[in-house]
Scaffold this active site. Structure first.
Site, PDB file in Angstrom:
ATOM      1  N   GLU A 106      -8.920   9.266   5.560  1.00 17.10           N
ATOM      2  CA  GLU A 106      -9.000   7.811   5.353  1.00 17.10           C
ATOM      3  C   GLU A 106     -10.028   7.451   4.288  1.00 17.10           C
ATOM      4  OE1 GLU A 106      -7.320   5.289   6.462  1.00 17.10           O
ATOM      5  OE2 GLU A 106      -6.004   6.313   7.881  1.00 17.10           O
TER       6      GLU A 106
ATOM      7  N   GLU B 297       0.851  -1.190   0.000  1.00 14.66           N
ATOM      8  CA  GLU B 297       0.000   0.000   0.000  1.00 14.66           C
ATOM      9  C   GLU B 297       0.884   1.236   0.000  1.00 14.66           C
ATOM     10  OE1 GLU B 297      -2.740   0.409   3.211  1.00 14.66           O
ATOM     11  OE2 GLU B 297      -3.653  -1.568   2.940  1.00 14.66           O
TER      12      GLU B 297
ATOM     13  N   LYS C  69     -15.706   4.185   5.322  1.00  9.00           N
ATOM     14  CA  LYS C  69     -14.511   3.790   6.055  1.00  9.00           C
ATOM     15  C   LYS C  69     -14.392   4.608   7.335  1.00  9.00           C
ATOM     16  CE  LYS C  69      -9.710   2.561   5.054  1.00  9.00           C
ATOM     17  NZ  LYS C  69      -8.621   2.639   4.060  1.00  9.00           N
TER      18      LYS C  69
END
Length: 569
Positions: free
Chosen positions: A334, A274, A328
């Site tokens: 985020e 990621e 989320k």
């Protein structure tokens, strides 16, 4: 009278060309993370269609959602599935649970869906329980990885599907300077077990690395350009390494920590599982910063370059993330790491096209057909279909093979599927043959089917019935030309200058130019033309290219031409 030299063996030339072919190519795909914590996201099928028209060739998901696995069947896009943190304890305690999970969640979709890895948990070792300081059982993570690998091995899938686990940078005691980094002391025992397991099984070490968080938390001490992968002046490590961006420094910090465990002589790939930058949420999270970071990240992923500490070790990168996810938890940032909004529009402009894509380079969703941009895919547009007058008995056996042992998902040609009509054996067999052909690399032998297959450059899709195309990693232009040159050399027994030109069809014409008598075409000793022997090597090129092997192998070429002329006389 001139002196005569004995014929010069072409073996050294072939060996040299083969050596050149082993050089890593410069055209590389990019991975992306596909999260689904949103109530406004497109269907997995539309997502799979979108990604086939981009340079994305690997997708990592955060569960084993069967709808997603089904959507990516017959696309040749590699998939990394995940075992959620909540399932790790169960899988670790009972190998039969690992058998059950694999049998119900993964095996039904193989081999039509190309699953290449299982990510066990996500940042498991640094995740706390119920917002307190208690962490998940570290030993359970290692045991779950072992159990899943054992089950894969029992099915003969351990070489195809690797087992690994993504970590956060918090597993390090410190990350700077990179050359002195080590793992946190409390994690050294389990990290030693995990790294040993990864090295033994050939699986990559996955790390989630975010320069964004380092800059957000320390904006006065971290240079923004350095975090955005573009600090030309560089940051210096005491051991002499110079870093132009924080991501490379983070990767080398992980490498140093692994080496500190005693694995300096073991081969272990590092994957950035990621990395990304949010477009909204705080002063650093802007569309402009996100565009700059992810554009450079994609370029970094395609560069085939290593890091200052390991310049020859290519690092695979997965961009975070495909979509903004409005459900989320956490800070606003985020929910805003996506390149795309939930409706399929781009949050900011980032180039996901590839140099060798056919079709348009505009990507996004539309209500009419699920995709805007025409659905161009990587690589030359080529399909495999059944010959019009093929024998029905042979076609039926081919259909049975493709839809059975061949691993093709044939539900589209079953009643109710988009390709059921016309309900004709020829049509159903063509769909299945093409899917098999695309899955297995589009080699000419994958479209033979006992002489009933035919390669075509015309899209056989109709109505709602879409014939899949393969998304493949294409060779670099230089490598392509060397391959074609080698094919010609083997065909005619001599090395001749070659001219490669892109035609209006998008394919490449390769001609051997005989400088001795000025001819620009020839037949091989067998009477077979070189173009037919090289059909599997033809690739689209962005611009016209010329290659004269005499420039590369002057002595061999000139002597080969001399010998041809002498023999004619």
């Amino acid at each position: 009278m001139g002196s005569y030299h004995p014929p010069l063996s072409i073996e050294p030339v072939v060996l040299l060309l083969l050596t050149l072919l082993m050089v890593p190519v410069s055209v590389t795909g990019v991975g992306i993370n596909y999260g689904t914590l949103g109530n406004n996201l497109p269907s997995p099928k539309k997502v799979a269609q979108l990604l086939q028209s981009t340079l994305i060739d690997k997708v990592k998901i955060y569960d084993s959602n069967p709808e997603i696995l089904q959507a990516f069947s017959n696309t040749a896009i590699d998939l990394i599935v995940s075992l959620e943190n909540s399932r790790v304890a169960n899988i670790s305690s009972d190998i039969s649970a690992a058998h059950s999970w694999l049998s119900t969640r993964i095996l039904p979709f193989l081999p039509a869906t190309s699953v290449v890895a299982i990510a066990v948990g996500n940042e498991y070792l640094t995740t706390t329980v119920d917002n307190n300081d208690d962490h998940l059982d570290a030993n359970a993570l290692f045991k779950a990885m072992q159990n899943l690998h054992s089950v894969l091995a029992s099915h003969g899938l351990d070489r195809k599907i690797k087992v690994t686990t993504p970590h956060s940078m918090a597993v390090l005691a410190s990350s700077f300077p990179p050359s002195s980094a080590t793992f946190a002391m409390n994690l050294v025992p389990v990290m030693t077990d995990i790294v040993t397991f990864l090295a033994d099984t050939g699986a990559p070490f996955m790390i989630n690395a975010y320069p964004y968080f380092a800059y957000r938390d320390n904006p006065t001490s971290v240079n923004l350009d350095y975090a955005l992968l573009g600090n030309a002046s560089g940051v210096h490590d005491p051991k002499g390494y110079v870093y132009s961006n924080m991501l490379d420094a983070q990767m080398d910090a992980v490498r140093s920590a692994i080496d500190a465990l005693g694995f300096g002589n073991r081969s272990l790939e590092i994957t950035v599982s990621e990395s990304g930058w949010p477009s909204k949420g705080d002063n650093a999270a802007t569309p402009q910063n996100a565009k700059i970071y992810n554009t450079r990240l994609i370029e970094r992923a395609q560069s085939n370059k290593g890091t200052p500490m390991k310049p020859k070790d290519r690092i695979e990168i997965f961009v975070f993330a495909l979509f903004n996810e409005n459900k989320k938890e956490g800070d606003e940032s985020e929910r805003n790491f996506g390149i795309f909004n939930g409706d399929g529009s781009k949050v900011y402009e980032v180039d996901l096209s590839c140099e060798f894509c056919s079709g348009t380079t505009s990507f996004g969703f539309s209500e009419k057909n699920g995709l805007s941009g025409g659905g161009g895919v990587r690589g030359p547009s080529v399909w495999c279909v059944a010959k019009p007058h093929a024998d029905d008995k042979v076609l039926q056996s081919v259909l049975d093979f493709c839809c059975g042992p061949g691993g093709v998902d044939c539900r589209e040609v079953y009643e109710g599927g988009n390709c059921f009509q016309p309900n004709k054996l020829l049509a159903h067999a063509s769909f299945a043959m093409n899917a098999y052909y695309q899955m297995h690399g589009r080699n000419y032998w994958n479209c033979d089917f006992k002489g009933t297959g035919l390669v075509t450059f015309s899209d056989p899709s109709y109505g709602e019935c879409r014939y899949p195309q393969q998304s493949e990693e294409l060779p670099s232009t230089a490598t392509t030309m060397v391959v074609a040159a080698l094919a010609v050399a083997v065909e005619i027994g001599a090395f001749l200058p070659l001219e490669m030109t892109k035609e209006g069809t998008g394919m490449v014409t390769v001609r051997a130019v005989d400088e001795v008598d000025g001819k620009d075409s020839f037949s091989s000793p067998s009477g077979k033309t070189s173009s037919s022997s090289m059909s599997s090597f033809l690739r689209p090129l962005g611009t016209p290219h010329r290659l004269c092997l005499c420039l590369l192998l002057e002595k061999w070429c000139r002597f080969a031409l001399y010998e041809r002329k002498r023999k004619r006389e």
